[in-house]
Every structure is written in C-alpha cells, then in structure tokens.
Write a protein that holds these residues in place. Structure first.
Motif, PDB file in Angstrom:
ATOM      1  N   ALA A  71      63.414 -43.377  27.880  1.00  0.00           N
ATOM      2  CA  ALA A  71      62.192 -44.113  27.573  1.00  0.00           C
ATOM      3  C   ALA A  71      62.079 -45.716  27.700  1.00  0.00           C
ATOM      4  O   ALA A  71      61.461 -46.246  28.541  1.00  0.00           O
ATOM      5  CB  ALA A  71      61.811 -43.853  26.175  1.00  0.00           C
ATOM      6  N   HIS A  72      63.184 -46.230  27.097  1.00  0.00           N
ATOM      7  CA  HIS A  72      63.238 -47.749  27.305  1.00  0.00           C
ATOM      8  C   HIS A  72      63.407 -48.119  28.494  1.00  0.00           C
ATOM      9  O   HIS A  72      62.817 -49.175  28.840  1.00  0.00           O
ATOM     10  CB  HIS A  72      64.406 -48.146  26.225  1.00  0.00           C
ATOM     11  CG  HIS A  72      64.034 -49.336  25.231  1.00  0.00           C
ATOM     12  ND1 HIS A  72      64.231 -49.569  23.931  1.00  0.00           N
ATOM     13  CD2 HIS A  72      63.256 -50.425  25.785  1.00  0.00           C
ATOM     14  CE1 HIS A  72      63.787 -50.681  23.763  1.00  0.00           C
ATOM     15  NE2 HIS A  72      63.369 -51.293  24.531  1.00  0.00           N
ATOM     16  N   SER A  73      64.455 -47.529  29.354  1.00  0.00           N
ATOM     17  CA  SER A  73      64.610 -47.783  30.468  1.00  0.00           C
ATOM     18  C   SER A  73      63.574 -47.800  31.630  1.00  0.00           C
ATOM     19  O   SER A  73      63.160 -48.771  32.400  1.00  0.00           O
ATOM     20  CB  SER A  73      65.811 -46.903  31.071  1.00  0.00           C
ATOM     21  OG  SER A  73      66.992 -47.331  30.400  1.00  0.00           O
ATOM     22  N   GLN A  74      62.890 -46.847  31.464  1.00  0.00           N
ATOM     23  CA  GLN A  74      61.513 -46.480  32.283  1.00  0.00           C
ATOM     24  C   GLN A  74      60.590 -47.593  31.873  1.00  0.00           C
ATOM     25  O   GLN A  74      59.901 -47.932  33.061  1.00  0.00           O
ATOM     26  CB  GLN A  74      60.995 -45.143  32.131  1.00  0.00           C
ATOM     27  CG  GLN A  74      61.802 -44.037  33.002  1.00  0.00           C
ATOM     28  CD  GLN A  74      62.098 -44.141  34.412  1.00  0.00           C
ATOM     29  OE1 GLN A  74      61.164 -44.929  35.070  1.00  0.00           O
ATOM     30  NE2 GLN A  74      62.552 -43.298  35.132  1.00  0.00           N
ATOM     31  N   ALA A  75      60.247 -47.905  30.822  1.00  0.00           N
ATOM     32  CA  ALA A  75      59.607 -48.931  30.322  1.00  0.00           C
ATOM     33  C   ALA A  75      59.689 -50.330  31.162  1.00  0.00           C
ATOM     34  O   ALA A  75      58.723 -50.772  31.576  1.00  0.00           O
ATOM     35  CB  ALA A  75      59.583 -49.116  28.812  1.00  0.00           C
ATOM     36  N   ILE A  76      61.031 -50.470  31.326  1.00  0.00           N
ATOM     37  CA  ILE A  76      61.447 -51.719  31.887  1.00  0.00           C
ATOM     38  C   ILE A  76      61.271 -51.540  33.431  1.00  0.00           C
ATOM     39  O   ILE A  76      61.029 -52.406  34.056  1.00  0.00           O
ATOM     40  CB  ILE A  76      62.641 -52.227  31.395  1.00  0.00           C
ATOM     41  CG1 ILE A  76      62.723 -52.602  30.030  1.00  0.00           C
ATOM     42  CG2 ILE A  76      63.462 -53.407  32.444  1.00  0.00           C
ATOM     43  CD1 ILE A  76      64.102 -53.040  29.319  1.00  0.00           C
ATOM     44  N   PHE A  77      61.812 -50.433  33.923  1.00  0.00           N
ATOM     45  CA  PHE A  77      61.608 -50.197  35.447  1.00  0.00           C
ATOM     46  C   PHE A  77      60.033 -50.464  35.940  1.00  0.00           C
ATOM     47  O   PHE A  77      59.948 -50.568  37.136  1.00  0.00           O
ATOM     48  CB  PHE A  77      61.959 -48.622  35.756  1.00  0.00           C
ATOM     49  CG  PHE A  77      63.503 -48.573  35.330  1.00  0.00           C
ATOM     50  CD1 PHE A  77      64.454 -49.617  35.116  1.00  0.00           C
ATOM     51  CD2 PHE A  77      63.943 -47.149  35.092  1.00  0.00           C
ATOM     52  CE1 PHE A  77      65.818 -49.436  35.110  1.00  0.00           C
ATOM     53  CE2 PHE A  77      65.463 -47.196  35.229  1.00  0.00           C
ATOM     54  CZ  PHE A  77      66.324 -48.106  34.954  1.00  0.00           C
ATOM     55  N   SER A  78      59.338 -50.081  34.876  1.00  0.00           N
ATOM     56  CA  SER A  78      57.659 -50.078  35.366  1.00  0.00           C
ATOM     57  C   SER A  78      57.543 -51.559  35.851  1.00  0.00           C
ATOM     58  O   SER A  78      56.134 -51.712  36.342  1.00  0.00           O
ATOM     59  CB  SER A  78      56.832 -49.696  34.239  1.00  0.00           C
ATOM     60  OG  SER A  78      56.979 -50.481  33.049  1.00  0.00           O
ATOM     61  N   SER A  79      58.124 -52.473  35.730  1.00  0.00           N
ATOM     62  CA  SER A  79      58.004 -53.845  36.037  1.00  0.00           C
ATOM     63  C   SER A  79      58.129 -54.091  37.576  1.00  0.00           C
ATOM     64  O   SER A  79      58.020 -55.314  38.111  1.00  0.00           O
ATOM     65  CB  SER A  79      58.708 -54.679  35.170  1.00  0.00           C
ATOM     66  OG  SER A  79      60.141 -54.751  35.348  1.00  0.00           O
TER      67      SER A  79
ATOM     68  N   LEU B 180      71.861 -57.022  24.384  1.00  0.00           N
ATOM     69  CA  LEU B 180      71.925 -57.337  25.533  1.00  0.00           C
ATOM     70  C   LEU B 180      71.789 -56.109  26.517  1.00  0.00           C
ATOM     71  O   LEU B 180      71.927 -56.428  27.871  1.00  0.00           O
ATOM     72  CB  LEU B 180      73.428 -57.908  25.447  1.00  0.00           C
ATOM     73  CG  LEU B 180      73.388 -59.308  24.984  1.00  0.00           C
ATOM     74  CD1 LEU B 180      75.018 -59.726  24.689  1.00  0.00           C
ATOM     75  CD2 LEU B 180      72.683 -60.194  25.722  1.00  0.00           C
ATOM     76  N   LYS B 181      72.197 -54.894  26.248  1.00  0.00           N
ATOM     77  CA  LYS B 181      71.965 -53.515  26.953  1.00  0.00           C
ATOM     78  C   LYS B 181      70.778 -53.648  27.696  1.00  0.00           C
ATOM     79  O   LYS B 181      70.708 -52.850  28.636  1.00  0.00           O
ATOM     80  CB  LYS B 181      72.286 -52.308  26.343  1.00  0.00           C
ATOM     81  CG  LYS B 181      73.935 -52.296  25.756  1.00  0.00           C
ATOM     82  CD  LYS B 181      74.305 -50.890  25.355  1.00  0.00           C
ATOM     83  CE  LYS B 181      73.334 -50.794  23.860  1.00  0.00           C
ATOM     84  NZ  LYS B 181      73.659 -49.361  23.374  1.00  0.00           N
ATOM     85  N   LEU B 182      69.730 -54.170  27.053  1.00  0.00           N
ATOM     86  CA  LEU B 182      68.257 -54.046  27.709  1.00  0.00           C
ATOM     87  C   LEU B 182      68.379 -54.967  29.156  1.00  0.00           C
ATOM     88  O   LEU B 182      67.321 -54.648  29.919  1.00  0.00           O
ATOM     89  CB  LEU B 182      67.434 -54.462  26.665  1.00  0.00           C
ATOM     90  CG  LEU B 182      67.240 -53.808  25.500  1.00  0.00           C
ATOM     91  CD1 LEU B 182      66.209 -54.379  24.834  1.00  0.00           C
ATOM     92  CD2 LEU B 182      66.759 -52.334  25.752  1.00  0.00           C
ATOM     93  N   LEU B 183      69.362 -55.773  29.376  1.00  0.00           N
ATOM     94  CA  LEU B 183      69.545 -56.340  30.440  1.00  0.00           C
ATOM     95  C   LEU B 183      69.884 -55.637  31.946  1.00  0.00           C
ATOM     96  O   LEU B 183      69.594 -55.747  32.964  1.00  0.00           O
ATOM     97  CB  LEU B 183      70.275 -57.666  30.330  1.00  0.00           C
ATOM     98  CG  LEU B 183      70.094 -58.753  29.559  1.00  0.00           C
ATOM     99  CD1 LEU B 183      71.092 -59.857  29.274  1.00  0.00           C
ATOM    100  CD2 LEU B 183      68.616 -59.438  29.542  1.00  0.00           C
ATOM    101  N   ILE B 184      70.495 -54.418  31.447  1.00  0.00           N
ATOM    102  CA  ILE B 184      70.830 -53.464  32.409  1.00  0.00           C
ATOM    103  C   ILE B 184      69.669 -53.057  33.190  1.00  0.00           C
ATOM    104  O   ILE B 184      69.604 -53.040  34.469  1.00  0.00           O
ATOM    105  CB  ILE B 184      71.548 -52.468  31.965  1.00  0.00           C
ATOM    106  CG1 ILE B 184      73.118 -52.677  31.189  1.00  0.00           C
ATOM    107  CG2 ILE B 184      72.131 -51.335  32.941  1.00  0.00           C
ATOM    108  CD1 ILE B 184      73.630 -51.725  30.285  1.00  0.00           C
ATOM    109  N   PRO B 185      68.597 -52.206  32.541  1.00  0.00           N
ATOM    110  CA  PRO B 185      67.455 -51.913  33.246  1.00  0.00           C
ATOM    111  C   PRO B 185      66.660 -53.106  33.927  1.00  0.00           C
ATOM    112  O   PRO B 185      66.162 -52.680  35.230  1.00  0.00           O
ATOM    113  CB  PRO B 185      66.681 -50.900  32.356  1.00  0.00           C
ATOM    114  CG  PRO B 185      66.990 -51.699  31.045  1.00  0.00           C
ATOM    115  CD  PRO B 185      68.409 -51.811  31.150  1.00  0.00           C
ATOM    116  N   LEU B 186      66.796 -54.217  33.529  1.00  0.00           N
ATOM    117  CA  LEU B 186      66.145 -55.249  34.073  1.00  0.00           C
ATOM    118  C   LEU B 186      66.718 -55.749  35.301  1.00  0.00           C
ATOM    119  O   LEU B 186      65.907 -55.934  36.284  1.00  0.00           O
ATOM    120  CB  LEU B 186      66.139 -56.517  32.813  1.00  0.00           C
ATOM    121  CG  LEU B 186      65.045 -57.652  33.303  1.00  0.00           C
ATOM    122  CD1 LEU B 186      63.654 -57.497  33.309  1.00  0.00           C
ATOM    123  CD2 LEU B 186      65.441 -58.875  32.164  1.00  0.00           C
ATOM    124  N   ALA B 187      68.154 -55.853  35.281  1.00  0.00           N
ATOM    125  CA  ALA B 187      68.764 -55.840  36.611  1.00  0.00           C
ATOM    126  C   ALA B 187      68.553 -55.290  37.453  1.00  0.00           C
ATOM    127  O   ALA B 187      68.235 -55.303  38.754  1.00  0.00           O
ATOM    128  CB  ALA B 187      70.175 -56.311  36.284  1.00  0.00           C
TER     129      ALA B 187
END
Length: 302
Positions: free
Chosen positions: A96-104, A149-156
């Motif tokens: 869920a969290h990854s796809q939320a960031i991927f949507s950007s 900091l793990k949230l930077l992974i889907p952002l990258a």
C-alpha cells in the motif's frame, strides 16, 4: 462490443493481474534476493518479448533494428534495475505505502520532460505538479517526528521509472514500439543475468509455484496492457492505472496485514488527482500541437 470498451477491459485485466503480480513479488521478496527474483522473471518476460517480435512485421531483424542502440540498451537496463528496487520496496515498505508513492510517477515525468525533452510546462501543469508533490510529502510525513528512511526506496523507484519513461519517449522519435519492447526485454535480461547468479539462493520447491505464477502474471499483464494501448490513447489508459493503488492497498491490508494511515490516504488522493490532471493536460496540448502549423519549439505546453 466497441473497440474502446474492449480496450478498457484489457486495461482492467492488466491492472488486476499487475496487482496479483505485486503481491507475489512482495511474498517472494521477503524470502529471496530481489535480484534473483527479477532475473527469473526477466527470463520469462524476454521469451515473451522475442516471441512477440518474431511474429511482428519484419520479424526479429526488424524489431532489433534501431537508430538509438545505446539509449535502447540503457533504458532496458534501467527498467531491470528499477524492478529490483520495486520488489525490495514491497518487502521493506509494503504494498500500500509503496504504491501510494509510485503513483507520483506522472508528476516526475512532467518535471523531467523539461530538462530532458526540452518541453515547456505552463502554469496549469506546474500547479498540478506542485500540488501533487505536496501530496507526496504528506505520504512521506517527514515532519512526523520519526521519518522512516525506507520510504525513500519507493521514491527512488518512481524517479528511476520516470527517467525510463522519458528515455522511451526519446527513442520513440526514431524507433517503433515493437523495437522498444524488444530491447526492454533483451537488454534487461542480459544485464540482470550478468549479476543475478551472484545472488543465487536455493528456492524451496513450494516457492517455485509462486515463481511460476509471477512469471505468468508478468507476461500476461504486459500483453493485456499492449492490447489496451492498441485501442486507447495514453490519456484514456492512465487514469485507470491508478486502480492498482486501490487493489494493492486492499491486498496489503487483507492479505499481509498492513496498516494505512490517514496521511497516506489523503496524500494518495491528492497525488492521483494531480497525476490524472497532468496526463489529461498533456494530451490536450499534444492534440493542439498536432493541429497547429507552428513548429513545436514555438509553443508553450500549459
């Protein structure tokens, strides 16, 4: 049944299968190295790409003929690297969290189109981009006291995929879609196979079933998406792809026990709305440019 209705059915099938594929990637990614999973997945994908190219007009020779060989290879390698990060993100951050960031992704594509493609973005798209990035910040919640900091992974991953999309647009000026698809599979497979054996881990017998399902879903989802793009414009397909965020969130919560905060929900709504507007506005400007006799360099994309 109209062609557009058929196209929408293909999109929904592709998105549904992509969501199952993501769940399989998360499960396997928590047990085995993402590089290994990507390598095996690419073997199946490349077989499909070669088979599809061999049946196209001109066969494999025509598909392999490119005016931008370096860029084609680089974009294929880039996508393979991005998939490794995606699988790692699913395992470390969650679906869920990854796809939320991927949507950007569309927002980053719009941003990068200026320096890399030379496009000029007007105030409407700039407004959508800024609002969308604020939504991304809301999802990341950097001021929450304990920023993960793990949230930077889907952002990258989103940024890398945006560069891949931009490079695909660049090669599309000289090469056919089949050529790009061919190099996506072959170049990516060669690159990931060069490093994959170093991450080889014995896979349990029961997990080979999940691996086989991952290969099948990876192939069929791309096939349905290709069929969808044959019948629909990108602006018609893109809004529906955000359903993957909804499906992934449901799977994440129900199957993997993930929790979704209000900031993620609110931020996702903002990012999705901004992304849909950005893609829609881009299609409007593209149609305007196609009808205008003026050269593209004299126009401002608004």
């Amino acid at each position: 049944m109209t062609s557009k209705r058929t196209g929408y059915i293909f999109v929904l099938l592709a998105i549904s299968i992509f969501s199952i594929q993501d769940a399989l990637s998360k499960h396997l990614g928590s047990l085995y190295p993402p590089v290994l999973i990507t390598m095996i997945r690419y073997w199946a994908f490349t077989t499909f790409a070669i088979a599809l190219a061999s049946r196209s007009r001109g066969g494999l020779l025509a598909a392999a003929k490119t005016k931008r060989p370096v860029l084609q290879v680089l974009r294929g390698v880039l996508l393979a690297f991005q998939i490794v990060i995606v699988i790692f993100s699913f395992a470390a951050v969650g679906l869920a969290h990854s796809q939320a960031i991927f949507s950007s992704g569309p927002l980053f594509v719009a941003l990068l189109s200026m320096p890399l493609l030379g496009e000029r973005v007007g105030w409407r798209r700039w407004t959508a981009i800024i609002i969308g990035l604020l939504g991304v910040l809301l999802i990341l919640e950097p001021g929450g006291g304990s920023f993960d900091l793990k949230l930077l992974i889907p952002l990258a991953s989103s940024l890398i995929f945006a560069i891949y999309v931009i490079s695909t647009r660049l090669v599309s000026r000289d090469d056919t879609a089949m050529t790009s698809f061919f190099y996506t599979g072959v170049a990516g497979a060669v690159a990931i196979t060069a490093v994959g054996p170093f991450y080889w881990t014995t896979i349990a017998a029961q997990d080979w079933v999940w691996m086989l399902m991952l290969c099948i879903t990876g192939t069929t989802s791309h096939f349905f998406l290709i069929k969808a793009y044959e019948l629909l414009d990108a602006a018609e397909v893109q809004p529906l792809t955000y359903l993957q965020l909804v499906f992934a969130s449901i799977i994440g919560v129900v199957v993997f026990g993930e929790t979704i905060g209000l900031n993620v929900i609110a931020g996702s709504v903002i990012v999705v709305c901004a992304g849909i507007f950005t893609v829609w506005r881009e299609s409007v400007v593209a149609r305007r440019k196609a009808k205008s006799p003026e050269p593209p360099s004299s126009q401002t994309l608004t």
